[in-house]
Write an enzyme that holds these catalytic residues in place. Structure first.
Site, PDB file in Angstrom:
ATOM      1  N   LYS A 137     -12.201   8.655   5.355  1.00  0.00           N
ATOM      2  CA  LYS A 137     -11.079   7.712   5.226  1.00  0.00           C
ATOM      3  C   LYS A 137      -9.828   8.243   5.920  1.00  0.00           C
ATOM      4  O   LYS A 137      -9.169   7.528   6.656  1.00  0.00           O
ATOM      5  CB  LYS A 137     -10.777   7.494   3.733  1.00  0.00           C
ATOM      6  CG  LYS A 137      -9.468   6.783   3.486  1.00  0.00           C
ATOM      7  CD  LYS A 137      -9.217   6.520   2.030  1.00  0.00           C
ATOM      8  CE  LYS A 137      -8.468   7.600   1.291  1.00  0.00           C
ATOM      9  NZ  LYS A 137      -7.057   7.742   1.611  1.00  0.00           N
ATOM     10  N   ASN A 138      -9.526   9.530   5.675  1.00  0.00           N
ATOM     11  CA  ASN A 138      -8.264  10.057   6.188  1.00  0.00           C
ATOM     12  C   ASN A 138      -8.288  10.364   7.681  1.00  0.00           C
ATOM     13  O   ASN A 138      -7.253  10.683   8.272  1.00  0.00           O
ATOM     14  CB  ASN A 138      -7.850  11.298   5.394  1.00  0.00           C
ATOM     15  CG  ASN A 138      -7.395  10.929   3.991  1.00  0.00           C
ATOM     16  OD1 ASN A 138      -7.267   9.752   3.671  1.00  0.00           O
ATOM     17  ND2 ASN A 138      -7.163  11.935   3.152  1.00  0.00           N
ATOM     18  N   CYS A 193       4.585   7.290  -5.809  1.00  0.00           N
ATOM     19  CA  CYS A 193       3.357   6.793  -6.409  1.00  0.00           C
ATOM     20  C   CYS A 193       2.981   7.702  -7.563  1.00  0.00           C
ATOM     21  O   CYS A 193       3.679   8.679  -7.841  1.00  0.00           O
ATOM     22  CB  CYS A 193       2.245   6.681  -5.379  1.00  0.00           C
ATOM     23  SG  CYS A 193       1.769   8.221  -4.676  1.00  0.00           S
ATOM     24  N   ARG A 205       6.741  10.691  -2.744  1.00  0.00           N
ATOM     25  CA  ARG A 205       6.087  10.806  -1.429  1.00  0.00           C
ATOM     26  C   ARG A 205       7.142  10.567  -0.339  1.00  0.00           C
ATOM     27  O   ARG A 205       7.227   9.484   0.231  1.00  0.00           O
ATOM     28  CB  ARG A 205       4.955   9.777  -1.300  1.00  0.00           C
ATOM     29  CG  ARG A 205       3.915   9.793  -2.387  1.00  0.00           C
ATOM     30  CD  ARG A 205       2.897  10.896  -2.240  1.00  0.00           C
ATOM     31  NE  ARG A 205       2.085  10.858  -1.050  1.00  0.00           N
ATOM     32  CZ  ARG A 205       0.858  10.357  -0.995  1.00  0.00           C
ATOM     33  NH1 ARG A 205       0.321   9.794  -2.032  1.00  0.00           N
ATOM     34  NH2 ARG A 205       0.163  10.422   0.125  1.00  0.00           N
ATOM     35  N   ASP A 212      -6.997  16.763  -2.832  1.00  0.00           N
ATOM     36  CA  ASP A 212      -7.798  15.562  -3.086  1.00  0.00           C
ATOM     37  C   ASP A 212      -9.095  15.862  -3.843  1.00  0.00           C
ATOM     38  O   ASP A 212      -9.822  14.938  -4.212  1.00  0.00           O
ATOM     39  CB  ASP A 212      -8.125  14.847  -1.758  1.00  0.00           C
ATOM     40  CG  ASP A 212      -6.916  14.097  -1.205  1.00  0.00           C
ATOM     41  OD1 ASP A 212      -5.903  14.002  -1.912  1.00  0.00           O
ATOM     42  OD2 ASP A 212      -6.989  13.619  -0.059  1.00  0.00           O
ATOM     43  N   ARG A 220     -10.527   1.930  -3.043  1.00  0.00           N
ATOM     44  CA  ARG A 220      -9.662   2.279  -1.912  1.00  0.00           C
ATOM     45  C   ARG A 220     -10.290   3.377  -1.073  1.00  0.00           C
ATOM     46  O   ARG A 220     -10.044   3.442   0.135  1.00  0.00           O
ATOM     47  CB  ARG A 220      -8.307   2.800  -2.429  1.00  0.00           C
ATOM     48  CG  ARG A 220      -7.359   1.733  -2.914  1.00  0.00           C
ATOM     49  CD  ARG A 220      -5.979   2.331  -3.132  1.00  0.00           C
ATOM     50  NE  ARG A 220      -5.682   3.288  -2.094  1.00  0.00           N
ATOM     51  CZ  ARG A 220      -5.084   4.476  -2.284  1.00  0.00           C
ATOM     52  NH1 ARG A 220      -4.691   4.819  -3.488  1.00  0.00           N
ATOM     53  NH2 ARG A 220      -4.876   5.285  -1.279  1.00  0.00           N
TER      54      ARG A 220
END
Ligand code: UD1
Length: 420
Positions: free
Chosen positions: A22-23, A116, A121, A307, A399
């Site tokens: 994803k990243n 968030c 952030r 993560d 997500r």
């Protein structure tokens, strides 16, 4: 809304394939708009975040076609330069469009991303880097507006209070590819996803040197072309399946992954007493009946990834002894602690440290997902817990995890998605 019902206590066993990262996908999709023609990307995961990014591109005027993990992007119709609030607010990662828009079109208007649940952030490093390249930035009614006639290469120090920034590096590196002259980024992020982005940009014709180190040099070129490219596998996806299986004392082979990107995790698992085998593109682990507590400090790559902090915490709730987890990337990223304690974990917080006292068992309960990785941690907790766990608000998981329950079911998990 949907929720997961998990019947815990079953040993997982089998083979799963890692999805595309994803990243890496998000900044690479964003960078593709700098190409003069169509780009084709392979191994793009089917995720809500990717979908949001494609909605923004379509809103801007690009044509996209996404099927079977292959994505075609034709940026030639882009006529708008605003990333609206409704998209940016659901996905902070969309900020990585800022650099590419400014580089290609000289203008961008971006809804200011808020904080968030994992803490504040800020985007000061993104803005600092872009300003150094000559972008004029103003703040208008909650929107950041950037304008530049011609980007000019510069020497930029991108270190912040928490070290390097992944997406600030992505933004500045992208912008520098079309700037006039040379840019040196000092304290660049070294994450594999940044290296993947640099490789993609180089295929488009960019001149980038030193990616993967803290000093990246970019020599601006006049144009970039559309290309065909395959993105790397997702190291966080891989790590999550490994931890899910270990927590259930099972066995797994994760295929289509890059073990080299997970050295920090493998090192800590070995310290805990887990047996790991890996080849070039697979990792095999075998669960133990008991494992030792270990201390974890999250850090930018190649340190232990933030993560995977929440998922690792679940593993440590069942370890023998006391583990201390220090979160150095997002010091407030402990929203999952309260929910894990509802499952029977014994975790206390002391500032940016979590003290995890190993317990013998977890027990099923009703819990609520709060952010992407915290949600994954709750699923892992549910898999290990005795009895039934209900996890609500699982849209967070969609997500960032492709076919999560399908992959887990394939290795024996009893997990169902049901309407609330
Ligand atoms: C990316 C990842 C995210 C991961 C994070 C850290 C994507 C889409 N997201 O997010 O999954 O958790 O890296 O590995 O790739 N900071 C500043 N100023 C800035 C930017 C960041 O102070 O301008 C701080 C942050 O608050 C944080 C630290 O730097 O404490 C690292 O954040 P950063 O690397 O920027 O995270 P993202 O790139 O947003």
């Amino acid at each position: 809304m949907e929720k997961f019902l998990i019947e815990g206590g079953y040993r997982l066993d089998g083979v799963v394939k890692s999805s595309g990262a994803k990243n890496a996908a998000l900044p690479i999709i964003a960078a593709s708009i700098m190409g003069e023609d169509r780009t084709i990307l392979h191994n793009i995961p089917v995720l809500k975040d990717v979908d949001t990014m494609l909605k923004i591109l379509t809103f801007l005027g690009a044509k996209v076609n996404f099927s079977n993990n292959t994505l075609e992007i034709d940026p030639s119709g882009i006529k708008k330069f605003t990333a609206p609030y409704e998209y940016v607010s659901t996905m902070r990662g969309s900020i990585c469009l800022l650099g590419p828009l400014l580089a290609k079109y000289g203008k961008a208007r971006f809804s200011m991303p808020g904080g968030c649940v994992i803490g504040p952030r800020p985007i000061d490093l993104h803005l600092k880097g872009l300003k150094k390249l000559g972008v004029e930035i103003t703040n208008e009614e909650g929107y950041i507006v950037g304008k530049v006639r011609k980007l000019k290469g510069s020497k930029i120090f991108l270190g912040g209070n928490f070290g390097s920034s992944v997406l600030a590096t992505a933004n500045v590196m992208c912008a520098a590819t079309l700037a006039e002259g040379e840019t040196i980024i000092e304290f660049a992020a070294c994450e594999p996803e940044i290296v993947d982005l640099a490789r993609f940009l180089k295929k488009m014709g960019a001149k980038i040197y030193g990616e993967g180190s803290h000093i990246v040099r970019v020599i601006g070129v006049k144009k970039l072309k559309g290309v065909e490219y395959t993105i790397i596998p997702d190291r966080i996806d891989t790590g999550t399946y490994i931890l899910a299986v270990l927590i259930t004392k099972g066995k797994i082979k994760v295929e289509n992954c890059i073990p080299f990107h997970l050295m920090a995790l493998m090192d800590k698992l070995e310290e805990a007493g887990i047996y790991i085998r890996h080849g070039e593109d697979y990792i095999e682990v075998e669960g133990a009946d008991k494992w030792k507590a270990v201390d974890i400090v999250t850090l930018p790559y190649p340190g232990f990834p933030t993560d995977l902090q929440a998922q690792m915490m679940v593993f440590l709730t069942l370890a023998d002894g006391i583990s201390v987890i220090t979160e150095k990337v997002f010091p407030e990223r402990f929203i999952h602690v309260g929910e894990l304690n509802r499952l029977g974990a014994n975790i206390t917080l002391d500032g940016s440290k979590a003290i995890v006292k190993g317990v013998k068992n977890l027990f099923g309960a009703r819990v609520m997902a709060s952010d992407l990785r915290a949600s994954a941690a709750l699923v892992l907790g549910g898999l290990a817990a005795e009895g039934e766990t209900h996890i609500s608000r699982i849209y967070h998981l969609d997500r960032g995890y492709e076919k999560f329950e399908e992959k887990l079911s394939k290795v024996g998990a009893r997990i169902k998605r049901v309407k609330e």
